[in-house]
Design an enzyme around this catalytic site. Structure first.
Site, short mmCIF file in Angstrom:
data_model
loop_
_atom_site.label_atom_id
_atom_site.label_comp_id
_atom_site.label_asym_id
_atom_site.label_seq_id
_atom_site.Cartn_x
_atom_site.Cartn_y
_atom_site.Cartn_z
N GLU A 116 50.52 35.56 65.30
CA GLU A 116 50.32 34.68 64.16
C GLU A 116 51.69 34.16 63.73
O GLU A 116 52.62 34.96 63.55
CB GLU A 116 49.66 35.42 63.00
CG GLU A 116 49.42 34.56 61.78
CD GLU A 116 48.89 35.35 60.59
OE1 GLU A 116 48.57 34.72 59.56
OE2 GLU A 116 48.82 36.59 60.68
N ARG A 336 49.07 51.14 69.42
CA ARG A 336 50.07 50.39 68.66
C ARG A 336 51.38 51.17 68.66
O ARG A 336 51.39 52.39 68.62
CB ARG A 336 49.58 50.20 67.22
CG ARG A 336 50.61 49.57 66.30
CD ARG A 336 50.04 49.31 64.93
NE ARG A 336 51.09 48.87 64.01
CZ ARG A 336 50.86 48.35 62.81
NH1 ARG A 336 49.62 48.20 62.40
NH2 ARG A 336 51.85 47.97 62.03
N LYS A 346 54.21 42.55 58.39
CA LYS A 346 54.96 41.34 58.05
C LYS A 346 55.02 41.12 56.54
O LYS A 346 56.02 40.63 56.02
CB LYS A 346 54.34 40.13 58.75
CG LYS A 346 54.68 40.07 60.23
CD LYS A 346 54.10 38.85 60.91
CE LYS A 346 52.63 39.01 61.18
NZ LYS A 346 52.09 37.91 62.00
#
Length: 617
Positions: A116, A336, A346
């Site tokens: 993103e 992850r 973020k």
């Protein structure tokens, strides 16, 4: 019946492989073990054939090699990134190559890396990017970069541009760059098609109430609205009208499913913020849950690599694809990457930027690719670190020490050696029989690597040493001056506070350097020395791992940067930004700001060497 049971066992064992023996010994699957034991007792001979075929000799613990549809890829050319890094060599014996993608065919695999554009690439994204690259190379397929740009509130063209630079830094070879926004018209057509097919509906339930109803499995009062009513409200949403802004589009899946992600997820929301690529053309934007399965299918993605945090959403992904009428895209999960004392969100990293706790997204304290590279990490080390973990699904909290230790092994054999003395309280050593007229010697910057080059070293009867060394010397002690020889300290002068202020000694070059306790780094007392600013960094938070309900602001480290002024040998004036060096007896450093003018010091960032770093006090 025997054949049927054996087929079932065969499928199970083929999926679990060598883990079956450990599963039998655990208490986690007692019913399964009892069932297995009963079959084993009755059909031991036939079962042994299956065990040998899929597990190896019973109890031997030999691993299983899963077969691809094509010949084994391990015999093909090694995977090499653009920066010359051999992935297969770096991965080692426990690498991603031990894992096969489901139903993968050589030459037909297509993957995507879909960040993103709302921040910079961090170390967690790097794992996803490198694994996509690895499997694309391994199966002779391709990987595309797709920007998931569906939230105009957080995204910008700046992030897109910098993400591409970070991807190139990692050496990722992609076949195309696409954007989810490229498919907005098709996505809206699909949304309307689902409404007309009774597989989606418009809901004006307030958000908090909707969340409560999803948790409790309560159907929305809008769920059974007519297609006509839904289309009417959908038109209001597209127009961004006052009525439309009260609504969202939801998929009609299963409100009673134990997996809450299947309880009528939101497909579209209104948003009046202009998009960084297409401006104000749209007032409705698809959610990730809706657009991801659509774009994956349309772009011909064969395997979608996702971190295991999305595991509960896999069923939702497949269900939405089925409702859309697409062929199933295989999902492959990997764990992850979580690091100690590190935030990867973020939103949380943005807080540090906006509140001036760091200089920007490339701050060396940040886990972004730019940050860790600016601190002195070689991309080769990052690749090796990630591929050593492979495509494992096990969740681990990784130590930074391991990554920096790998980095040290890469930089130590080649980085030039230099000398620096801490400026504060430095002590002058006067060699009474030393050379009154300074002279030069040309020495290698690395005694075991000629490629590091050479440097000119000045020898004088007045030299500087660090205060910490000076206060540890005794009268008449013999010490070794590195790259010169031995000297004997005859006199120690101190100031009124008892601090060492000056030393007087004589050279003893015939002395045995192996018998001295102290090996001192030194610099000549000349005006050719350059000023240095040595910068050490610490973790941004003081806790190894944050709990889910814990506020990160409560554990923000108040002291994360320490600057020390020093003097360096004259050859350091030739350093360029990005150069990595070792300061003798002080550690490894990366040049962040080279010499611009004498009044401005060269800025050197300390590079961790893999030893445990403690939080600064």
């Amino acid at each position: 019946m025997l054949c049927k049971n054996l087929n079932v066992i065969q499928n199970i064992l083929a999926g679990t492989g060598v883990r079956w023996e450990s599963l039998r010994k655990s208490k986690k699957y007692q019913n399964l073990v009892r069932w297995f034991n009963s079959i084993s007792a009755e059909y031991d001979a036939a079962l042994s054939e299956v065990l040998q075929a899929y597990v190896g000799k019973k109890g031997s613990g030999k691993s299983v090699t899963l077969k691809l549809k094509e010949p084994k890829v391990s015999n093909t050319q090694s995977t090499v990134l653009e920066n010359g890094v051999n992935l297969d060599e770096m991965a080692g014996s426990r690498s991603a190559s031990e894992v096969d993608l489901p139903e993968a065919e050589i030459g037909k695999v297509k993957l995507r890396f879909a960040p993103e554009p709302s921040g910079y690439l961090h170390i967690g994204h790097s794992k996803a990017a490198l694994l996509n690259q690895y499997f694309a190379e391994r199966y002779k397929g391709q990987v595309i970069v797709r920007f998931d740009d569906t939230n105009p509130d957080k995204e910008s063209s700046e992030f897109v541009e910098n993400l591409l630079k970070d991807i190139e830094t990692l050496g990722i070879k992609y076949s195309a760059v696409t954007h989810t926004s490229d498919y907005f018209p098709q996505l809206m057509e699909m949304a309307e098609r689902l409404i007309r097919g009774g597989k989606a509906y418009v809901d004006d339930t307030p958000r908090e109430q909707m969340q409560h109803e999803r948790m409790e499995g309560i159907e929305s009062r809008c769920r059974n609205n007519s297609v006509e009513e839904n289309l009417k409200l959908w038109t209001e949403m597209i127009a961004g009208s006052t009525r439309g802004l009260m609504c969202c589009l939801r998929g009609k899946l299963d409100m009673q499913d134990p997996n809450k992600s299947l309880r009528d997820p939101v497909y579209y929301r209104c948003n009046l913020t202009p998009h960084h690529r297409i401006g104000s053309k749209y007032r409705v934007y698809p959610t990730y849950d809706f657009c991801c399965p659509f774009v994956d299918a349309v772009e011909g993605i064969t395997h979608a690599l996702r971190s295991s945090e999305y595991h509960d959403r896999n069923d939702q992904y497949y269900r939405i694809q089925m409702d859309m009428g697409f062929k199933k895209v295989h999902i492959y999960e990997f764990s992850r990457l979580n690091m100690v004392y590190t935030l990867l969100s973020k939103r949380k990293l943005l807080w540090f930027v906006q509140n001036g706790k760091v200089e920007g997204w490339d701050d060396p304290r940040f886990p972004t690719v730019r940050g860790i590279v600016r601190r002195g990490l070689k991309v080769e080390a990052l690749i090796q670190f990630i591929l050593e973990q492979g495509a494992s699904k096990n969740l681990n909290l990784m130590e930074w020490d391991k990554l920096w230790a790998i980095n040290k092994k890469i930089i130590d054999p080649v980085c030039p050696r230099h000398t620096a003395i801490i400026e504060e309280r430095r002590v002058l050593l006067i060699l009474s029989d030393g050379p009154k007229d300074p002279f030069l010697r040309i020495l290698p910057k690395h005694k075991k690597y000629e490629g590091a080059g050479e440097k000119a070293v000045t020898y004088s009867n007045r030299i500087w040493i660090d205060y910490v060394d000076a206060e540890s010397i005794s009268v008449s002690e013999e010490v070794t001056l590195k790259d010169w020889g031995n000297a004997i300290v005859k006199e120690i002068k101190k100031d009124q506070d008892g601090n060492v202020s000056e030393l007087v000694g004589v050279l003893h070059l015939e002395g045995n350097v192996k018998k001295t306790k102290l090996k001192l780094t030194w610099l000549p007392d000349t005006n050719e020395l350059v000023r240095l600013n040595l910068v050490d960094f610490d973790y941004l938070i003081t806790k190894k791992k944050l709990e889910e309900d814990e506020d990160f602001i409560d554990v923000v480290n108040p002291c994360t940067k320490k600057e020390t002024l020093a003097l360096g040998e004259s050859d350091m004036r030739n350093l360029k930004r990005g150069d990595i060096i070792q300061l003798e007896r002080k550690g490894y450093y990366r040049c962040d700001v080279p010499l611009i003018r004498p009044s401005k010091p060269i800025v050197l960032f300390a590079i961790p060497d893999g030893k445990q770093q403690t939080v600064m006090k």
